[in-house]
Design a protein around this motif. Structure first.
Motif, PDB file in Angstrom:
ATOM      1  N   PHE A 135       0.842  -1.191   0.000  1.00 32.82           N
ATOM      2  CA  PHE A 135       0.000   0.000   0.000  1.00 32.82           C
ATOM      3  C   PHE A 135       0.878   1.242   0.000  1.00 32.82           C
ATOM      4  CE2 PHE A 135      -2.678   2.830   2.929  1.00 32.82           C
ATOM      5  CZ  PHE A 135      -3.551   3.241   1.926  1.00 32.82           C
ATOM      6  N   VAL A 136       0.521   2.232  -0.834  1.00 33.71           N
ATOM      7  CA  VAL A 136       1.263   3.486  -0.904  1.00 33.71           C
ATOM      8  C   VAL A 136       0.306   4.660  -0.724  1.00 33.71           C
ATOM      9  CG1 VAL A 136       2.773   4.958  -2.291  1.00 33.71           C
ATOM     10  CG2 VAL A 136       2.957   2.459  -2.482  1.00 33.71           C
ATOM     11  N   ILE A 137       0.556   5.457   0.298  1.00 35.57           N
ATOM     12  CA  ILE A 137      -0.189   6.694   0.526  1.00 35.57           C
ATOM     13  C   ILE A 137       0.593   7.833  -0.115  1.00 35.57           C
ATOM     14  CG2 ILE A 137      -1.075   8.319   2.249  1.00 35.57           C
ATOM     15  CD1 ILE A 137      -1.094   6.004   4.270  1.00 35.57           C
ATOM     16  N   GLY A 138      -0.082   8.668  -0.865  1.00 37.67           N
ATOM     17  CA  GLY A 138       0.516   9.888  -1.383  1.00 37.67           C
ATOM     18  C   GLY A 138      -0.019  11.079  -0.619  1.00 37.67           C
TER      19      GLY A 138
ATOM     20  N   ILE B  85       0.539   5.311  -6.627  1.00 42.33           N
ATOM     21  CA  ILE B  85      -0.121   5.745  -5.390  1.00 42.33           C
ATOM     22  C   ILE B  85      -1.486   5.075  -5.310  1.00 42.33           C
ATOM     23  CG2 ILE B  85      -1.064   7.741  -4.146  1.00 42.33           C
ATOM     24  CD1 ILE B  85       1.963   7.782  -4.293  1.00 42.33           C
ATOM     25  N   HIS B  86      -1.861   4.610  -4.131  1.00 46.41           N
ATOM     26  CA  HIS B  86      -3.160   3.948  -3.974  1.00 46.41           C
ATOM     27  C   HIS B  86      -4.223   4.842  -3.350  1.00 46.41           C
ATOM     28  CE1 HIS B  86      -0.344   0.344  -3.858  1.00 46.41           C
ATOM     29  NE2 HIS B  86      -0.998   0.259  -5.001  1.00 46.41           N
ATOM     30  N   THR B  87      -3.811   5.755  -2.500  1.00 46.56           N
ATOM     31  CA  THR B  87      -4.780   6.629  -1.848  1.00 46.56           C
ATOM     32  C   THR B  87      -4.169   8.014  -1.662  1.00 46.56           C
ATOM     33  OG1 THR B  87      -6.440   6.700  -0.064  1.00 46.56           O
ATOM     34  CG2 THR B  87      -4.183   6.251   0.595  1.00 46.56           C
TER      35      THR B  87
ATOM     36  N   LEU C 146     -17.815  12.762  -8.758  1.00 44.53           N
ATOM     37  CA  LEU C 146     -16.869  12.882  -9.866  1.00 44.53           C
ATOM     38  C   LEU C 146     -16.300  11.533 -10.308  1.00 44.53           C
ATOM     39  CD1 LEU C 146     -15.005  16.128  -8.754  1.00 44.53           C
ATOM     40  CD2 LEU C 146     -16.534  15.888 -10.717  1.00 44.53           C
ATOM     41  N   GLY C 147     -16.782  10.466  -9.709  1.00 45.03           N
ATOM     42  CA  GLY C 147     -16.366   9.136 -10.131  1.00 45.03           C
ATOM     43  C   GLY C 147     -15.507   8.382  -9.147  1.00 45.03           C
ATOM     44  N   GLY C 148     -15.186   8.977  -7.992  1.00 47.68           N
ATOM     45  CA  GLY C 148     -14.424   8.272  -6.970  1.00 47.68           C
ATOM     46  C   GLY C 148     -15.214   7.100  -6.415  1.00 47.68           C
ATOM     47  N   LYS C 149     -14.536   5.995  -6.170  1.00 47.10           N
ATOM     48  CA  LYS C 149     -15.221   4.779  -5.725  1.00 47.10           C
ATOM     49  C   LYS C 149     -14.834   4.329  -4.318  1.00 47.10           C
ATOM     50  CE  LYS C 149     -17.051   4.217  -9.870  1.00 47.10           C
ATOM     51  NZ  LYS C 149     -18.483   4.514 -10.093  1.00 47.10           N
ATOM     52  N   MET C 150     -13.600   4.630  -3.910  1.00 46.18           N
ATOM     53  CA  MET C 150     -13.055   3.983  -2.716  1.00 46.18           C
ATOM     54  C   MET C 150     -12.564   4.979  -1.673  1.00 46.18           C
ATOM     55  SD  MET C 150     -10.782   0.978  -4.551  1.00 46.18           S
ATOM     56  CE  MET C 150      -9.798   2.187  -5.460  1.00 46.18           C
ATOM     57  N   ALA C 151     -12.602   4.535  -0.426  1.00 47.62           N
ATOM     58  CA  ALA C 151     -12.004   5.275   0.689  1.00 47.62           C
ATOM     59  C   ALA C 151     -11.147   4.323   1.500  1.00 47.62           C
ATOM     60  CB  ALA C 151     -13.079   5.891   1.575  1.00 47.62           C
TER      61      ALA C 151
ATOM     62  N   PHE D 274      -5.566  -2.181   1.090  1.00 49.44           N
ATOM     63  CA  PHE D 274      -4.810  -2.691  -0.044  1.00 49.44           C
ATOM     64  C   PHE D 274      -3.829  -3.771   0.403  1.00 49.44           C
ATOM     65  CE2 PHE D 274      -6.524   1.061  -1.867  1.00 49.44           C
ATOM     66  CZ  PHE D 274      -6.497   0.899  -3.251  1.00 49.44           C
ATOM     67  N   LYS D 275      -3.796  -4.842  -0.375  1.00 46.83           N
ATOM     68  CA  LYS D 275      -2.832  -5.916  -0.181  1.00 46.83           C
ATOM     69  C   LYS D 275      -2.219  -6.222  -1.539  1.00 46.83           C
ATOM     70  CE  LYS D 275      -2.321 -10.704   1.347  1.00 46.83           C
ATOM     71  NZ  LYS D 275      -3.030 -11.925   1.826  1.00 46.83           N
ATOM     72  N   ASN D 276      -0.895  -6.248  -1.591  1.00 48.11           N
ATOM     73  CA  ASN D 276      -0.192  -6.440  -2.868  1.00 48.11           C
ATOM     74  C   ASN D 276      -0.667  -5.452  -3.923  1.00 48.11           C
ATOM     75  OD1 ASN D 276       1.291  -8.669  -1.889  1.00 48.11           O
ATOM     76  ND2 ASN D 276      -0.391 -10.063  -2.368  1.00 48.11           N
ATOM     77  N   GLY D 277      -1.000  -4.233  -3.460  1.00 51.25           N
ATOM     78  CA  GLY D 277      -1.417  -3.178  -4.378  1.00 51.25           C
ATOM     79  C   GLY D 277      -2.840  -3.309  -4.896  1.00 51.25           C
ATOM     80  N   LYS D 278      -3.602  -4.269  -4.394  1.00 46.17           N
ATOM     81  CA  LYS D 278      -4.965  -4.485  -4.855  1.00 46.17           C
ATOM     82  C   LYS D 278      -5.962  -4.153  -3.744  1.00 46.17           C
ATOM     83  CE  LYS D 278      -3.377  -6.152  -8.725  1.00 46.17           C
ATOM     84  NZ  LYS D 278      -3.460  -5.352  -9.967  1.00 46.17           N
ATOM     85  N   PRO D 279      -7.068  -3.470  -4.095  1.00 43.29           N
ATOM     86  CA  PRO D 279      -8.051  -3.120  -3.067  1.00 43.29           C
ATOM     87  C   PRO D 279      -8.890  -4.302  -2.633  1.00 43.29           C
ATOM     88  CG  PRO D 279      -8.818  -2.388  -5.221  1.00 43.29           C
ATOM     89  CD  PRO D 279      -7.424  -2.931  -5.422  1.00 43.29           C
ATOM     90  N   ILE D 280      -9.126  -4.399  -1.334  1.00 41.41           N
ATOM     91  CA  ILE D 280      -9.971  -5.417  -0.746  1.00 41.41           C
ATOM     92  C   ILE D 280     -11.038  -4.728   0.093  1.00 41.41           C
ATOM     93  CG2 ILE D 280     -10.072  -7.416   0.805  1.00 41.41           C
ATOM     94  CD1 ILE D 280      -7.129  -7.956   0.090  1.00 41.41           C
ATOM     95  N   LYS D 281     -12.294  -5.076  -0.123  1.00 41.77           N
ATOM     96  CA  LYS D 281     -13.392  -4.424   0.600  1.00 41.77           C
ATOM     97  C   LYS D 281     -13.297  -4.719   2.095  1.00 41.77           C
ATOM     98  CE  LYS D 281     -16.700  -4.559  -3.227  1.00 41.77           C
ATOM     99  NZ  LYS D 281     -18.031  -5.067  -3.668  1.00 41.77           N
ATOM    100  N   MET D 282     -13.538  -3.695   2.881  1.00 39.11           N
ATOM    101  CA  MET D 282     -13.646  -3.873   4.325  1.00 39.11           C
ATOM    102  C   MET D 282     -15.105  -4.075   4.679  1.00 39.11           C
ATOM    103  SD  MET D 282     -10.882  -1.628   6.427  1.00 39.11           S
ATOM    104  CE  MET D 282     -11.146   0.018   5.800  1.00 39.11           C
ATOM    105  N   LYS D 283     -15.368  -4.971   5.605  1.00 40.24           N
ATOM    106  CA  LYS D 283     -16.739  -5.272   6.001  1.00 40.24           C
ATOM    107  C   LYS D 283     -16.957  -4.909   7.450  1.00 40.24           C
ATOM    108  CE  LYS D 283     -16.873  -9.091   2.697  1.00 40.24           C
ATOM    109  NZ  LYS D 283     -17.070 -10.531   2.507  1.00 40.24           N
TER     110      LYS D 283
END
Length: 255
Positions: free
Chosen positions: A95-98, A140-142, A208-213, A246-255
């Motif tokens: 995971f990379v925060i910018g 950057i992921h987030t 504006l099209g954002g999907k994730m937090a 994010f794990k291995n750069g891929k998003p995983i939904k939190m429940k």
């Protein structure tokens, strides 16, 4: 599983929390964590807010698990883009925060950044710099703590005022959405007042099209790990953003 996706241990200059302390605090709360040490290349104090990434992985890789992931918080500056980009590209971060900590090579933390400048000028340039960096940095992921400037600004009203600042904020949100970034909900200063000011920002990101937090405490102490995750989840849900880690750069939904 819930994840605190933003915290700092001893590889960060301003943190004394050990990895063991962070992991123990997370286990007691039944959450996962992502370690995101500071990397602000070009920080004016020698050897401050940078760390040996090879040593980071050498010490922490064996501890990586389903519940403890490894990331980094990159302080985005146009002047330091290339060396920062090399680090992002060469190491296996989950995971990379910018984040924006500097504007025009001036530290937002320092009072001198605000001296003899109106709020509209400092906040406007802050968001302009943010949009410029989002367009330049890859991997950057987030987008970290969009309200970071509010921590240190000396104005009577420190909060982001979307209606008055939309000409600067919308390009940030649009660029982040186009790049398929998540938007961090940082709980360090999340309260009823800040939720009121941030709600229209996150809602506009979704429009504006954002999907994730992503959700992070930005903790530097064990007692702060996992702070405010429930409130942040509620905010994400209210504006229609999917909370992820994010794990291995891929998003995983939190429940």
């Amino acid at each position: 599983m819930l994840f605190d996706t933003h915290l700092h241990t001893t590889f960060s200059t301003d943190s004394r929390m050990t990895l063991a302390e962070a992991a123990d605090a997370a286990e007691k709360k039944g959450i996962g964590i992502i370690v995101t040490e500071h990397m602000d290349i070009g920080y004016p104090e020698k050897n401050a807010f940078v760390f040996d990434v090879q040593e980071y992985f050498s010490q922490y890789e064996a501890k990586r698990s389903e519940n403890m992931l490894l990331g980094i918080e990159i302080g985005m500056m146009l002047a330091q883009h290339q060396p920062a980009q090399t680090i992002i590209d060469e190491y296996p971060f989950d995971f990379v925060i910018g984040s924006i900590h500097f504007v025009d090579e001036q530290d937002i933390y320092q009072p001198s950044f605000y001296q003899e400048r109106e709020k509209s000028e400092t906040y406007g340039r802050y968001f302009e710099s943010m949009a410029e960096c989002i367009g330049r940095y890859r991997g950057i992921h987030t987008l970290g703590h969009i309200d970071y400037i509010c921590r240190y600004a000396p104005y009577e009203n420190k909060e982001i005022e979307y209606a008055a600042m939309r000409e600067w904020i919308d390009p940030v949100l649009k660029k982040a959405a186009e790049c398929e970034l998540a938007m961090e909900i940082n709980t360090r200063r999340l309260n009823s007042e800040t939720v009121h000011s941030l709600l229209p920002v996150y809602r506009r990101f979704a429009e504006l099209g954002g999907k994730m937090a992503t959700i992070g405490s930005d903790s530097h102490r064990p007692e702060d790990v996992g702070r405010g995750l429930g409130d942040a989840l509620a905010l994400a849900d209210a504006v229609g953003l999917q909370a992820v880690y994010f794990k291995n750069g891929k998003p995983i939904k939190m429940k």
